[in-house]
Design a protein around this motif. Structure first.
Motif, PDB file in Angstrom:
ATOM      1  N   GLU A 118      -0.056  49.379  -4.449  1.00  0.00           N
ATOM      2  CA  GLU A 118      -0.152  50.873  -4.608  1.00  0.00           C
ATOM      3  C   GLU A 118       0.724  51.405  -5.802  1.00  0.00           C
ATOM      4  O   GLU A 118       0.384  52.013  -6.702  1.00  0.00           O
ATOM      5  N   ARG A 176      -1.732  62.479  -2.376  1.00  0.00           N
ATOM      6  CA  ARG A 176      -2.734  62.290  -1.359  1.00  0.00           C
ATOM      7  C   ARG A 176      -4.147  61.571  -2.136  1.00  0.00           C
ATOM      8  O   ARG A 176      -4.368  61.938  -3.046  1.00  0.00           O
ATOM      9  N   GLN A 225      -3.911  58.699  -3.157  1.00  0.00           N
ATOM     10  CA  GLN A 225      -3.309  57.379  -3.949  1.00  0.00           C
ATOM     11  C   GLN A 225      -2.436  56.589  -2.976  1.00  0.00           C
ATOM     12  O   GLN A 225      -2.182  55.230  -3.154  1.00  0.00           O
ATOM     13  N   GLN A 261      -1.501  55.479   1.151  1.00  0.00           N
ATOM     14  CA  GLN A 261      -1.979  55.528   2.319  1.00  0.00           C
ATOM     15  C   GLN A 261      -0.837  55.323   3.347  1.00  0.00           C
ATOM     16  O   GLN A 261      -0.307  54.038   3.341  1.00  0.00           O
ATOM     17  N   LEU A 309      -0.094  55.264   7.143  1.00  0.00           N
ATOM     18  CA  LEU A 309      -0.647  55.305   8.621  1.00  0.00           C
ATOM     19  C   LEU A 309      -0.350  56.363   9.373  1.00  0.00           C
ATOM     20  O   LEU A 309       1.119  56.516   9.402  1.00  0.00           O
ATOM     21  N   PRO A 369      -1.576  61.559   7.230  1.00  0.00           N
ATOM     22  CA  PRO A 369      -2.651  61.780   6.132  1.00  0.00           C
ATOM     23  C   PRO A 369      -2.094  62.972   5.144  1.00  0.00           C
ATOM     24  O   PRO A 369      -2.623  62.978   3.885  1.00  0.00           O
TER      25      PRO A 369
END
Ligand SMILES: [Zn+2]
Length: 212
Positions: free
Chosen positions: A51, A170, A172, A174, A176, A179
């Motif tokens: 990422e 947001r 791009q 993640q 857990l 959000p």
């Protein structure tokens, strides 16, 4: 007769530090230093490596592989042109409940400009001041005062619990269970850290298993 030295208010120390769209003759860069209590708690430390690579390479491409402040290229071994550093621009907001560190942007920087954003760990403060003089057309005294402001800012912030807001990413990034990408000061200590490399990622877990 001693003069009374008053500590500058924290709000007065929180000036924007990177202004790539400033017209010629205006301030483009101020020194910066993060408070020690959030060292390493950043996108690079929290994101999975894939990422982070996707994010930083997009920033470099958007900047034409050049520093967005001085326009310079970055060089690696054998003077080969390499991607500039991807720097996280932070805005510290003083809210009723405390301090929030908000990700305000990502910017491509050469090493020299990047060093001005981390004066707390810069090896050579004279080089930092030189870069501020060059980019802003400042006097040496201007640059010196600005570096002092950056240190004072970081010293004052470190006494506060600091929440983290990465909502700019947001879609791009993640995480857990988060959000909205907003974390309290306590929550952020459980996330990855680029200094300690405590990455709660699958790669790290697999590596641990292999080592045992
Ligand atoms: Zn630069």
């Amino acid at each position: 007769m001693g003069s009374i030295v008053t500590e500058p208010a924290l709000a007065d120390l929180l000036l924007p530090t990177l202004l790539p769209n400033s017209p010629v003759g205006h301030i483009r860069m101020r020194a910066d230093a993060l408070p020690t209590n959030v060292f390493g708690s950043n996108v690079r430390g929290i994101a999975r490596e894939s990422e982070w690579d996707r994010i930083r390479l997009a920033v470099s491409a958007r900047a034409g592989k050049r520093c967005q402040i001085c326009g310079g290229e970055s060089f690696g071994p054998k003077r080969r042109v390499q991607h500039p550093d991807c720097h996280e621009i932070w805005r510290f907001e003083l809210r009723e409940g405390g301090v929030v560190q908000v990700l305000a942007g990502l910017i491509a920087l050469c090493k020299k400009c990047h060093n001005t954003q981390h004066v707390g760990r810069a090896l050579d403060l004279e080089e930092v001041k030189e870069a501020l003089v060059e980019v802003n057309g400042w006097s040496y005294a201007d640059a010196h005062d600005d570096v002092r402001r950056a240190f004072a800012k970081s010293a004052q912030l470190k006494d506060h619990p600091i929440d983290l807001d990465l909502s700019l990413l947001r879609g791009q990034l993640q995480i857990l269970g988060s959000p909205d990408l907003k974390f309290t000061a306590a929550e952020r200590t459980t996330l990855g850290n680029s200094w300690t490399r405590a990455r709660p990622s699958p790669q790290a877990t697999e590596l641990d298993i292999e080592l045992t």
